[in-house]
Design a protein around this motif. Structure first.
Motif, mmCIF file in Angstrom:
data_model
loop_
_atom_site.group_PDB
_atom_site.id
_atom_site.type_symbol
_atom_site.label_atom_id
_atom_site.label_comp_id
_atom_site.label_asym_id
_atom_site.label_seq_id
_atom_site.Cartn_x
_atom_site.Cartn_y
_atom_site.Cartn_z
ATOM 1 N N SER A 262 0.752 -1.266 -0.250
ATOM 2 C CA SER A 262 0.063 -0.089 -0.157
ATOM 3 C C SER A 262 0.680 1.197 0.261
ATOM 4 C CB SER A 262 -0.950 -0.023 0.814
ATOM 5 O OG SER A 262 -1.540 1.363 1.747
ATOM 6 N N PRO A 263 0.669 2.680 -0.764
ATOM 7 C CA PRO A 263 0.967 3.373 -0.463
ATOM 8 C C PRO A 263 1.249 4.379 1.176
ATOM 9 C CG PRO A 263 -0.700 3.987 -2.299
ATOM 10 C CD PRO A 263 -0.750 2.307 -1.506
ATOM 11 N N GLN A 290 2.913 4.598 -10.381
ATOM 12 C CA GLN A 290 1.698 4.765 -10.489
ATOM 13 C C GLN A 290 1.429 5.694 -9.169
ATOM 14 O OE1 GLN A 290 1.166 6.003 -13.007
ATOM 15 N NE2 GLN A 290 1.542 4.278 -14.753
ATOM 16 N N SER A 291 1.280 4.952 -8.123
ATOM 17 C CA SER A 291 0.789 5.451 -7.248
ATOM 18 C C SER A 291 1.628 5.821 -6.042
ATOM 19 C CB SER A 291 0.205 4.211 -6.078
ATOM 20 O OG SER A 291 1.639 3.466 -5.844
ATOM 21 N N ARG A 292 3.013 6.637 -6.525
ATOM 22 C CA ARG A 292 3.528 7.422 -5.800
ATOM 23 C C ARG A 292 4.301 8.769 -6.518
ATOM 24 N NH1 ARG A 292 5.234 5.628 -0.338
ATOM 25 N NH2 ARG A 292 5.025 2.853 -0.859
#
Length: 742
Positions: A262-263, A290-292
């Motif tokens: 999870s980010p 993409q999530s950061r």
């Protein structure tokens, strides 16, 4: 005040002794000093460190901490003892201190106890680097019932203990520091990272490269990382050259879970370095990036996933990898002290620059920096020297700054000196050096270069490298022949150039190696009587007589052989060695043969002119000398003017004895023909030389003398006219270009 950026070399090397007295313990002390600006004291220490002159003796000047106030001190890689460190540096109110890789027995314990003895330093010191030292933790003593340690330095914000014997117990002490923001524990024996939880609210940068003794489960590691709420940069990279593939499995699995997690884990993270980690998928990298959205750096060198499609769309994300030049150069910038990654990056850079067609000076700077950072690494120098060749080949070097090329060549010479028996390193360096532009126009230690190449020739016979080495020497000797005499010709053992000539002559080969070797020997003996004497003592004369006869139909070879014999003939005390009837008759036959090129006949004439100019020193039949003098005059009058430059002279001094009115006309005629030849081809250069060395007066005296032959007078007048016309033209041009008074 001393301008350290320009004048410091002179100051450091020539003035330090004059400005200092010596204490009883042998250390230096400034006799008198003004109150230095604080930054200048730091610069002086830094300069002494980088120039390699900082030691127990010279560091003593910094005991005067009132005039020389240090704040940011670096003694990196200097030989400084514990006592010298305590006396010279510990009294200062330091903000930063770099003692990485210091020799002289200085330990981490010495440094900590010394700094802790200064109450001001306990609070002021913010940055401390001890990389490469032995900590000797157990030797630290208690101070007032409290054990001295890193925790004694309460102001520390940055600590580097990479490549030390730091262990779990020491890490526990480190992590009690109240303001610790940056910690480097790379290449250490630490097995547990649980202590990091003590500084979970302050630690922003954690560098934990190559922790091979780490003994924690992936779940436990992730738990610790997840508690580091302030962490913005995490370096959890590994040495991909590690022998045991199982060593990094725990770390690899931890990285995989971090990428796929999870980010919310490490939410402040903007920089992650996982270079060298295995078993990473492109999908995991893509999902992580993409999530950061705040991510600015990702280290992916030697992971196999740096060419992931999603990365190409992230223009503001810096990446170390091997997908393109930008990634490789970023790796060279960031991993300067990490040999395993430097090696990897250089391999990829070599492949990327094999067909380089545009100059890339910034890239070359990175390669040179890598070599400087790893001076003893054969692996680094092997690939780096190949990269240097790629980046400077053909005309690429000409578009780069001379200072950059100078430092590059200095590093190549260091590689040749450090790895003398490694065939490929030597070959790479010779390939890079074998450039007319570099050898002619770039300043570097040409004496060292020629010495290294000649020494290499003495123990290697590879034909390809031999050809390059001799080509390099042939140019270098013309530039440093005075110094090279001892190196190249002081003993027969070292005349490798003669050995090459003999080797080629035995089989009658005519190639560039032979020509370069002959040119080098010719240059070595030019106006160098000692070199000419050594040439004779090493049976060079006998060899050259054989070459002269066996290469009768090769004018390019004959010119070089006769050119060297000319050098010998110019030296009065060596002329007796040339007094061999067979040799002189052969040279005379070359002079007389109208089918022989003028260039060959010219050098043949020079030898005969010098030898026959001194009747009192002639030891052969008088009839031979008479014939030579007659044929000299007659042959020279048949020579046609040469268009191409055949010869150049550093001085006309050897011509002075030949231009005396008492000399036979053939001797005089050869000298004036030679002067006329070079003056007509380069009037501006040789006109000033004639004036400077007094030859214009000799020529005037010659033309005015009643006994001077008309042929000699004619050529002399043409030379004087040429000089006069040039001087008139240059004078008129100068008057036209000078500003006029209004």
């Amino acid at each position: 005040y001393l301008h350290l950026s320009k004048g410091s070399n002179y100051f450091l090397h020539h003035c330090l002794d004059a400005l200092c007295s010596v204490r009883a313990d042998g250390s230096m002390s400034l006799i008198w000093a003004p109150l230095f600006p604080q930054e200048m004291a730091d610069q002086l220490l830094q300069k002494m460190t980088t120039k390699g002159i900082l030691n127990d003796t010279t560091v003593g000047i910094f005991r005067n901490c009132k005039e020389l106030r240090l704040r940011r001190a670096s003694i990196r890689s200097s030989p400084v003892s514990a006592e010298a460190f305590r006396l010279a540096l510990c009294p200062h109110r330091l903000l930063e201190l770099d003692v990485s890789w210091v020799s002289g027995g200085l330990t981490g314990a010495d440094i900590i106890s010394g700094l802790a003895s200064n109450p001001e330093c306990r609070l002021s010191l913010q940055r401390l680097s001890l990389s490469g030292l032995r900590l000797d933790w157990e030797s630290l003593e208690e101070d007032g019932g409290v054990r001295v340690g890193f925790s004694s330095l309460q102001g520390l914000r940055m600590l580097n203990v990479a490549n030390t014997d730091v262990n779990d117990a020491v890490l526990e002490d480190i992590c009690t520091l109240p303001h610790l923001e940056t910690l480097d524990i790379s290449c250490s024996a630490i097995s547990k990272l649980t202590a990091l939880l003590k500084c979970n609210n302050t630690l922003r940068f954690l560098i934990a490269h190559k922790l091979q003794q780490l003994d924690m489960s992936p779940a436990r590691l992730l738990f610790v990382f997840n508690q580091l709420h302030a962490l913005r940069h995490l370096d959890f990279s590994d040495d991909h050259f590690a022998v045991d593939d199982s060593d990094g499995r725990v770390g690899d699995e931890t990285v995989r879970q971090l990428l796929e997690g999870s980010p919310e884990v490490l939410p402040s993270l903007v920089s992650l370095d996982i270079s060298g980690r295995k078993r990473i998928s492109e999908a995991a990298i893509g999902a992580f990036v993409q999530s950061r959205s705040r991510l600015v750096f990702l280290g992916l060198l030697a992971t196999g996933v740096s060419s992931c499609d999603v990365l190409s769309s992230k223009k503001n994300l810096k990446i170390t990898g091997e997908a393109d030049e930008n990634q490789v150069c970023e790796a060279l910038r960031r991993y300067r002290d990490q040999e395993c990654f430097i090696r990897e990056a250089l391999v990829h850079l070599y492949n990327l620059t094999t067909d380089a067609d545009k100059p890339q000076p910034d890239m070359l700077k990175l390669v040179v920096s890598a070599m400087q950072s790893h001076p003893t690494s054969l692996h680094v120098h092997l690939v780096a020297t190949a990269c240097v060749f790629n980046l400077t080949t053909q005309d690429l070097a000409e578009a780069m700054s001379v200072s950059l090329l100078s430092s590059t060549i200095a590093q190549l010479l260091y590689a040749m000196k450090t790895f003398p028996n490694h065939h490929q390193v030597q070959k790479n360096c010779l390939l890079a050096l074998c450039s007319d532009y570099i050898l002619q126009d770039v300043p570097f230690d040409k004496y060292l270069a020629a010495t290294l190449v000649i020494n290499w020739l003495s123990s290697h016979e590879d034909p390809t490298l031999q050809r390059m080495a001799v080509a390099v020497i042939s140019i270098l000797v013309a530039k440093v022949k005075t110094l090279l005499t001892h190196c190249a010709l002081a003993s027969c053992r070292k005349i490798q150039l003669l050995a090459i000539v003999q080797q080629k002559a035995m089989v009658g080969v005519v190639d560039s190696t032979l020509k370069f070797a002959l040119s080098a020997l010719w240059n070595l003996t030019d106006e160098m009587p000692a070199a000419a004497r050594n040439f004779i003592e090493c049976q060079g004369l006998e060899l050259y007589e054989e070459v002269l006869e066996s290469y009768y139909s090769e004018p390019s070879i004959q010119q070089k052989v006769l050119g060297l014999l000319n050098n010998i003939a110019e030296v009065e005390e060596l002329q007796a060695d040339l007094m061999e009837e067979d040799l002189l008759e052969h040279i005379l036959s070359l002079l007389q043969d109208s089918q022989v090129e003028v260039g060959v006949r010219y050098f043949a004439g020079g030898i005969l002119a010098h030898l026959s100019s001194r009747a009192e020193a002639w030891t052969l039949e008088g009839e031979l000398r008479t014939t030579i003098l007659e044929q000299l005059h007659d042959s020279i009058m048949t020579w046609t003017q040469l268009e191409r430059e055949m010869v150049s002279y550093r001085s006309f001094r050897p011509f002075c004895p030949l231009l005396q009115p008492c000399q036979p006309s053939g001797v005089q005629l050869w000298a004036v023909w030679a002067i006329h030849l070079v003056c007509s081809q380069n009037t501006s250069h040789y006109s000033s030389m004639l004036e400077r060395e007094g030859l214009t007066e000799l020529l005037k005296a010659l033309t005015a003398h009643p006994d001077t032959h008309s042929d000699v007078k004619g050529l002399s007048d043409r030379i004087l006219c040429m000089v006069e016309q040039y001087q008139s033209h240059s004078g008129a041009f100068k008057s036209q270009t000078e500003p006029r008074n209004s």
